[in-house]
Design a protein around this motif. Structure first.
Motif, mmCIF file in Angstrom:
data_model
loop_
_atom_site.group_PDB
_atom_site.id
_atom_site.type_symbol
_atom_site.label_atom_id
_atom_site.label_comp_id
_atom_site.label_asym_id
_atom_site.label_seq_id
_atom_site.Cartn_x
_atom_site.Cartn_y
_atom_site.Cartn_z
ATOM 1 N N MET A 1 0.838 -1.187 0.000
ATOM 2 C CA MET A 1 0.000 0.000 0.000
ATOM 3 C C MET A 1 0.876 1.242 0.000
ATOM 4 N N VAL A 2 0.541 2.206 -0.814
ATOM 5 C CA VAL A 2 1.382 3.377 -0.959
ATOM 6 C C VAL A 2 1.168 4.404 0.138
ATOM 7 N N ILE A 3 0.165 4.226 0.970
ATOM 8 C CA ILE A 3 -0.103 5.192 2.027
ATOM 9 C C ILE A 3 0.970 5.138 3.115
ATOM 10 N N TYR A 4 1.628 3.992 3.260
ATOM 11 C CA TYR A 4 2.689 3.880 4.255
ATOM 12 C C TYR A 4 3.846 4.804 3.893
ATOM 13 N N GLY A 5 4.362 5.489 4.862
ATOM 14 C CA GLY A 5 5.498 6.375 4.644
ATOM 15 C C GLY A 5 5.114 7.782 4.251
ATOM 16 N N VAL A 6 3.836 8.019 3.983
ATOM 17 C CA VAL A 6 3.408 9.359 3.556
ATOM 18 C C VAL A 6 3.551 10.362 4.693
ATOM 19 N N ALA A 7 3.351 9.930 5.933
ATOM 20 C CA ALA A 7 3.504 10.837 7.066
ATOM 21 C C ALA A 7 4.941 11.342 7.163
ATOM 22 N N LEU A 8 5.897 10.459 6.936
ATOM 23 C CA LEU A 8 7.300 10.864 6.958
ATOM 24 C C LEU A 8 7.594 11.846 5.821
ATOM 25 N N LEU A 9 7.069 11.541 4.657
ATOM 26 C CA LEU A 9 7.239 12.425 3.501
ATOM 27 C C LEU A 9 6.613 13.790 3.763
ATOM 28 N N ALA A 10 5.395 13.802 4.310
ATOM 29 C CA ALA A 10 4.704 15.064 4.590
ATOM 30 C C ALA A 10 5.429 15.859 5.667
ATOM 31 N N GLY A 11 5.916 15.173 6.686
ATOM 32 C CA GLY A 11 6.657 15.864 7.739
ATOM 33 C C GLY A 11 7.922 16.521 7.205
ATOM 34 N N CYS A 12 8.639 15.802 6.357
ATOM 35 C CA CYS A 12 9.846 16.374 5.750
ATOM 36 C C CYS A 12 9.500 17.578 4.887
ATOM 37 N N MET A 13 8.390 17.484 4.161
ATOM 38 C CA MET A 13 7.980 18.600 3.302
ATOM 39 C C MET A 13 7.634 19.831 4.143
ATOM 40 N N LEU A 14 6.900 19.636 5.242
ATOM 41 C CA LEU A 14 6.547 20.766 6.100
ATOM 42 C C LEU A 14 7.782 21.422 6.703
ATOM 43 N N VAL A 15 8.709 20.611 7.191
ATOM 44 C CA VAL A 15 9.947 21.146 7.772
ATOM 45 C C VAL A 15 10.766 21.856 6.689
ATOM 46 N N GLY A 16 10.849 21.266 5.502
ATOM 47 C CA GLY A 16 11.602 21.872 4.410
ATOM 48 C C GLY A 16 11.022 23.204 3.977
ATOM 49 N N VAL A 17 9.706 23.283 3.856
ATOM 50 C CA VAL A 17 9.061 24.548 3.460
ATOM 51 C C VAL A 17 9.274 25.603 4.536
ATOM 52 N N PHE A 18 9.156 25.201 5.801
ATOM 53 C CA PHE A 18 9.380 26.142 6.902
ATOM 54 C C PHE A 18 10.816 26.677 6.861
ATOM 55 N N LEU A 19 11.788 25.772 6.724
ATOM 56 C CA LEU A 19 13.192 26.198 6.686
ATOM 57 C C LEU A 19 13.488 27.028 5.442
ATOM 58 N N GLY A 20 12.853 26.690 4.305
ATOM 59 C CA GLY A 20 13.029 27.479 3.087
ATOM 60 C C GLY A 20 12.486 28.885 3.239
ATOM 61 N N ASP A 21 11.324 29.024 3.890
ATOM 62 C CA ASP A 21 10.774 30.354 4.154
ATOM 63 C C ASP A 21 11.667 31.136 5.107
ATOM 64 N N LEU A 22 12.167 30.456 6.125
ATOM 65 C CA LEU A 22 13.066 31.082 7.090
ATOM 66 C C LEU A 22 14.356 31.542 6.405
ATOM 67 N N LEU A 23 14.900 30.693 5.545
ATOM 68 C CA LEU A 23 16.110 31.053 4.804
ATOM 69 C C LEU A 23 15.846 32.238 3.877
ATOM 70 N N GLY A 24 14.668 32.267 3.266
ATOM 71 C CA GLY A 24 14.303 33.405 2.419
ATOM 72 C C GLY A 24 14.242 34.700 3.203
ATOM 73 N N MET A 25 13.715 34.633 4.428
ATOM 74 C CA MET A 25 13.654 35.835 5.268
ATOM 75 C C MET A 25 15.053 36.285 5.663
ATOM 76 N N VAL A 26 15.937 35.344 5.982
ATOM 77 C CA VAL A 26 17.309 35.683 6.384
ATOM 78 C C VAL A 26 18.057 36.339 5.224
ATOM 79 N N VAL A 27 17.864 35.798 4.018
ATOM 80 C CA VAL A 27 18.559 36.325 2.844
ATOM 81 C C VAL A 27 17.953 37.651 2.401
ATOM 82 N N GLY A 28 16.691 37.897 2.769
ATOM 83 C CA GLY A 28 16.037 39.136 2.391
ATOM 84 C C GLY A 28 15.182 38.993 1.148
ATOM 85 N N VAL A 29 14.803 37.765 0.837
ATOM 86 C CA VAL A 29 13.958 37.496 -0.322
ATOM 87 C C VAL A 29 12.581 37.127 0.211
#
Length: 134
Positions: A1-29
């Protein structure tokens, strides 16, 4: 079943988007800077760690592999379209930088392919190459 592992994938995506937004603020973009790349790197590191510790079930690994196979090409296609538009608006130097990065990447493919190759595989590849040239 492909649903297994989606929580890990979603968690990584949320953390990545948060860190990307934070990095954008630090850089001034006022934009996300590398959030998807951070998420994918985090996912690779977490899956490797959990697999080595035997804490990730086979079903979860298969689910993550499925979504990775679906997700990566879509994201690359979306960002490639954005990069082309930005490069064309940015002028010839931006286009030259993109072309040079692509050329260098293509040139490094044989080198990277040899890094993980076993000795027997390397010998077989060279024999195949010689037979093809003859």
């Amino acid at each position: 079943m492909v649903i297994y592992g989606v929580a890990l994938l979603a968690g990584c995506m949320l953390v990545g988007v948060f860190l990307g937004d934070l990095l954008g603020m630090v850089v001034g973009v006022n934009s996300n800077v590398g959030g998807v790349g951070i998420a994918m790197l985090l996912l690779v590191l977490l899956v490797d760690y959990l697999t080595k510790k035997k804490k990730l079930a086979i079903k979860s690994q298969e689910g993550i592999a499925f979504w990775s196979a679906m997700y990566i090409p879509i994201v690359i296609a979306m960002t490639a379209g954005q990069n082309v538009v930005a490069a064309v608006k940015g002028g010839p130097l931006a286009i030259l930088a993109g072309v040079m990065a692509t050329v260098v990447s293509f040139a490094l493919v044989p080198l990277v392919a040899k890094i993980g190759m076993k000795k027997e595989d390397a010998e077989q590849a060279s024999e195949w190459k010689e037979a093809k040239q003859a």
